[in-house]
Write a protein that holds these residues in place. Structure first.
Motif, mmCIF file in Angstrom:
data_model
loop_
_atom_site.group_PDB
_atom_site.id
_atom_site.type_symbol
_atom_site.label_atom_id
_atom_site.label_comp_id
_atom_site.label_asym_id
_atom_site.label_seq_id
_atom_site.Cartn_x
_atom_site.Cartn_y
_atom_site.Cartn_z
ATOM 1 N N VAL A 18 0.813 -1.228 0.000
ATOM 2 C CA VAL A 18 0.000 0.000 0.000
ATOM 3 C C VAL A 18 0.842 1.271 0.000
ATOM 4 O O VAL A 18 0.351 2.327 -0.412
ATOM 5 N N SER A 19 2.096 1.195 0.423
ATOM 6 C CA SER A 19 2.935 2.395 0.438
ATOM 7 C C SER A 19 3.704 2.589 -0.872
ATOM 8 O O SER A 19 4.351 3.618 -1.059
ATOM 9 N N TYR A 20 3.608 1.642 -1.786
ATOM 10 C CA TYR A 20 4.360 1.685 -3.041
ATOM 11 C C TYR A 20 3.570 2.456 -4.093
ATOM 12 O O TYR A 20 2.489 2.037 -4.508
ATOM 13 N N LYS A 21 4.076 3.606 -4.506
ATOM 14 C CA LYS A 21 3.345 4.502 -5.403
ATOM 15 C C LYS A 21 2.822 3.835 -6.679
ATOM 16 O O LYS A 21 1.681 4.083 -7.063
ATOM 17 N N PRO A 22 3.607 2.984 -7.366
ATOM 18 C CA PRO A 22 3.068 2.350 -8.575
ATOM 19 C C PRO A 22 1.832 1.476 -8.315
ATOM 20 O O PRO A 22 1.094 1.158 -9.243
ATOM 21 N N MET A 23 1.576 1.103 -7.070
ATOM 22 C CA MET A 23 0.416 0.284 -6.724
ATOM 23 C C MET A 23 -0.827 1.141 -6.444
ATOM 24 O O MET A 23 -1.954 0.666 -6.507
ATOM 25 N N HIS A 24 -0.618 2.425 -6.175
ATOM 26 C CA HIS A 24 -1.720 3.294 -5.749
ATOM 27 C C HIS A 24 -2.856 3.385 -6.755
ATOM 28 O O HIS A 24 -4.025 3.315 -6.368
ATOM 29 N N ILE A 72 -6.739 8.775 13.472
ATOM 30 C CA ILE A 72 -6.152 10.106 13.674
ATOM 31 C C ILE A 72 -4.693 10.075 13.200
ATOM 32 O O ILE A 72 -3.950 9.152 13.502
ATOM 33 N N ASN A 73 -4.307 11.071 12.455
ATOM 34 C CA ASN A 73 -2.951 11.224 11.918
ATOM 35 C C ASN A 73 -2.568 10.141 10.909
ATOM 36 O O ASN A 73 -1.393 9.949 10.635
ATOM 37 N N SER A 74 -3.538 9.422 10.387
ATOM 38 C CA SER A 74 -3.244 8.413 9.365
ATOM 39 C C SER A 74 -3.582 8.960 7.993
ATOM 40 O O SER A 74 -4.518 9.746 7.844
ATOM 41 N N ASN A 75 -2.840 8.517 7.012
ATOM 42 C CA ASN A 75 -3.096 8.910 5.638
ATOM 43 C C ASN A 75 -4.382 8.221 5.169
ATOM 44 O O ASN A 75 -4.443 6.997 5.085
ATOM 45 N N LYS A 76 -5.401 9.011 4.881
ATOM 46 C CA LYS A 76 -6.729 8.474 4.517
ATOM 47 C C LYS A 76 -6.670 7.620 3.251
ATOM 48 O O LYS A 76 -7.345 6.603 3.152
ATOM 49 N N ASP A 77 -5.847 8.028 2.276
ATOM 50 C CA ASP A 77 -5.719 7.242 1.042
ATOM 51 C C ASP A 77 -5.114 5.875 1.338
ATOM 52 O O ASP A 77 -5.597 4.859 0.845
ATOM 53 N N LEU A 134 -5.160 4.245 4.149
ATOM 54 C CA LEU A 134 -6.152 3.442 4.881
ATOM 55 C C LEU A 134 -7.131 2.795 3.897
ATOM 56 O O LEU A 134 -7.465 1.616 4.021
ATOM 57 N N ARG A 135 -7.572 3.576 2.917
ATOM 58 C CA ARG A 135 -8.493 3.056 1.891
ATOM 59 C C ARG A 135 -7.800 1.965 1.061
ATOM 60 O O ARG A 135 -8.393 0.931 0.774
ATOM 61 N N TYR A 136 -6.527 2.185 0.705
ATOM 62 C CA TYR A 136 -5.793 1.193 -0.078
ATOM 63 C C TYR A 136 -5.646 -0.115 0.707
ATOM 64 O O TYR A 136 -5.687 -1.197 0.120
ATOM 65 N N SER A 137 -5.472 -0.025 2.016
ATOM 66 C CA SER A 137 -5.368 -1.232 2.846
ATOM 67 C C SER A 137 -6.661 -2.036 2.791
ATOM 68 O O SER A 137 -6.633 -3.258 2.667
ATOM 69 N N ARG A 138 -7.793 -1.343 2.892
ATOM 70 C CA ARG A 138 -9.093 -2.033 2.790
ATOM 71 C C ARG A 138 -9.262 -2.660 1.406
ATOM 72 O O ARG A 138 -9.740 -3.780 1.274
ATOM 73 N N LYS A 139 -8.845 -1.918 0.383
ATOM 74 C CA LYS A 139 -8.963 -2.429 -0.987
ATOM 75 C C LYS A 139 -8.053 -3.647 -1.192
ATOM 76 O O LYS A 139 -8.431 -4.589 -1.876
ATOM 77 N N LEU A 140 -6.881 -3.635 -0.582
ATOM 78 C CA LEU A 140 -5.977 -4.782 -0.690
ATOM 79 C C LEU A 140 -6.621 -6.019 -0.082
ATOM 80 O O LEU A 140 -6.536 -7.111 -0.655
#
Length: 155
Positions: free
Chosen positions: A49-55, A121-126, A128-134
């Motif tokens: 989820v932190s890898y930009k090409p996967m976003h 709180i203080n989490s990157n919303k995108d 978090l969404r990518y984690s759910r999508k994964l």
């Protein structure tokens, strides 16, 4: 120049602490349906989820997206084994934090269940969404086939 590079190193480190990244793991397991030994999937979440090409793939993932569609573009997987190794200590610490605060529970079959609301709180919303999508993309697959499909031989 020396001072600014050190400052950027510190900012980079702050964004990659187990405390700031633990909600990403929690978000994954909140969406995921537990299976035996799924704790091993924890080690894939942050590197993917932190890898930009996967976003772009994760942002557009739908219910019919699968592990096969995710891996169809090999550029999304470049350096994955190295990133898994790099994130392993952070993942271990994040899992300890999540279990200590009773957000996640690990049972005797080494499967993980979300048992508390995600602290966003203080989490990157995108992310978090990518984690759910994964979790959605991985659903229906067993842990061994996920690792095999991603080209990972071991942890």
């Amino acid at each position: 120049m020396e001072l600014s590079s050190r400052a950027s190193d510190h900012i980079y480190t702050l964004h990659r602490t187990p405390f700031s990244l633990a909600p990403l793991i929690h978000s994954f397991y909140d969406e995921w349906t537990s299976v035996e030994k799924d704790i091993l999937l924890s080690y894939l979440i942050l590197p993917l989820v932190s890898y930009k090409p996967m976003h772009k793939f994760l942002a557009n993932a739908k219910r019919n997206s699968s592990l096969r569609t995710m891996t169809s573009d090999s550029s999304r997987l470049i350096g994955l084994a190295l990133r898994v190794e790099e994130f392993k200590p952070i993942t271990n610490a994040a899992l300890l934090i999540l279990t200590a605060e009773k957000s996640l529970e690990v049972n005797s079959e080494m499967s993980v269940a979300s048992i508390k609301k995600i602290c966003t709180i203080n989490s990157n919303k995108d992310l978090l969404r990518y984690s759910r999508k994964l979790a959605m993309v991985f659903s229906g697959e067993d842990v061994v086939s996920i690792y095999r499909t991603l080209g990972l031989k071991s942890l």
